[in-house]
Motif scaffolding. Structure first.
Motif, mmCIF file in Angstrom:
data_model
loop_
_atom_site.group_PDB
_atom_site.id
_atom_site.type_symbol
_atom_site.label_atom_id
_atom_site.label_comp_id
_atom_site.label_asym_id
_atom_site.label_seq_id
_atom_site.Cartn_x
_atom_site.Cartn_y
_atom_site.Cartn_z
ATOM 1 N N LEU A 48 -6.348 -1.570 3.798
ATOM 2 C CA LEU A 48 -5.902 -1.115 5.115
ATOM 3 C C LEU A 48 -4.633 -1.831 5.560
ATOM 4 O O LEU A 48 -3.759 -1.236 6.202
ATOM 5 N N THR A 49 -4.514 -3.104 5.221
ATOM 6 C CA THR A 49 -3.296 -3.842 5.545
ATOM 7 C C THR A 49 -2.109 -3.281 4.772
ATOM 8 O O THR A 49 -1.010 -3.141 5.326
ATOM 9 N N ALA A 50 -2.304 -2.954 3.500
ATOM 10 C CA ALA A 50 -1.213 -2.388 2.706
ATOM 11 C C ALA A 50 -0.781 -1.035 3.247
ATOM 12 O O ALA A 50 0.413 -0.742 3.334
ATOM 13 N N VAL A 51 -1.735 -0.205 3.645
ATOM 14 C CA VAL A 51 -1.390 1.111 4.190
ATOM 15 C C VAL A 51 -0.660 0.984 5.519
ATOM 16 O O VAL A 51 0.336 1.668 5.770
ATOM 17 N N SER A 52 -1.125 0.077 6.379
ATOM 18 C CA SER A 52 -0.449 -0.082 7.673
ATOM 19 C C SER A 52 0.952 -0.662 7.496
ATOM 20 O O SER A 52 1.879 -0.270 8.207
ATOM 21 N N ARG A 53 1.127 -1.567 6.547
ATOM 22 C CA ARG A 53 2.480 -2.082 6.276
ATOM 23 C C ARG A 53 3.375 -0.987 5.717
ATOM 24 O O ARG A 53 4.549 -0.917 6.053
ATOM 25 N N GLN A 54 2.820 -0.187 4.839
ATOM 26 C CA GLN A 54 3.602 0.891 4.251
ATOM 27 C C GLN A 54 4.091 1.854 5.324
ATOM 28 O O GLN A 54 5.245 2.279 5.321
ATOM 29 N N GLN A 55 3.228 2.192 6.270
ATOM 30 C CA GLN A 55 3.615 3.127 7.317
ATOM 31 C C GLN A 55 4.541 2.478 8.337
ATOM 32 O O GLN A 55 5.479 3.099 8.822
ATOM 33 N N HIS A 56 4.272 1.215 8.677
ATOM 34 C CA HIS A 56 5.065 0.547 9.709
ATOM 35 C C HIS A 56 6.463 0.188 9.206
ATOM 36 O O HIS A 56 7.455 0.362 9.910
ATOM 37 N N LEU A 57 6.560 -0.317 7.972
ATOM 38 C CA LEU A 57 7.841 -0.781 7.446
ATOM 39 C C LEU A 57 8.554 0.256 6.588
ATOM 40 O O LEU A 57 9.638 -0.021 6.073
ATOM 41 N N GLN A 58 7.946 1.431 6.419
ATOM 42 C CA GLN A 58 8.537 2.501 5.610
ATOM 43 C C GLN A 58 8.830 2.020 4.186
ATOM 44 O O GLN A 58 9.888 2.279 3.627
ATOM 45 N N LEU A 59 7.874 1.297 3.587
ATOM 46 C CA LEU A 59 8.029 0.774 2.236
ATOM 47 C C LEU A 59 7.362 1.686 1.219
ATOM 48 O O LEU A 59 6.499 2.484 1.553
ATOM 49 N N ALA A 60 7.768 1.524 -0.021
ATOM 50 C CA ALA A 60 7.075 2.202 -1.112
ATOM 51 C C ALA A 60 5.702 1.551 -1.289
ATOM 52 O O ALA A 60 5.529 0.376 -0.963
#
Length: 95
Positions: A48-60
């Protein structure tokens, strides 16, 4: 054809993740003879942390999951890791 390859690779990645989780649980059980059910909670928390970071920071996806490892290591309190895990974080000269 690209859809089939994408589904195939996605299935392989999901299978490898499940295998790593099972391997971790079996290693913990074989060493301590205690079933650690909290490990599944940590896997969900990391996902869940990885998904939220991906969405928040627009990362791959790969970049967002790779950025979790240093945070996990940094937030492990030294006193807990050094006493709970047999001193593996303390230098050999201090053991």
């Amino acid at each position: 054809m690209t859809g089939f390859v994408q589904v195939l690779l996605s299935g392989l990645v999901d299978g490898c993740v499940c295998a790593l989780i099972a391997l971790g649980m079996s290693i913990v059980y074989s060493i301590s003879r205690i079933i650690n059910l909290a490990q599944g909670g940590f896997v969900v928390l990391a996902a869940l942390t990885a998904v939220s970071r991906q969405q928040h920071l627009q990362l791959a996806p790969l970049l967002s999951s790779r950025s979790l490892a240093p945070d996990t290591i940094a937030h492990c309190p030294k006193s807990v890791c050094s006493t709970r895990f047999g001193g593996w974080m303390t230098p050999p000269s201090r053991r």
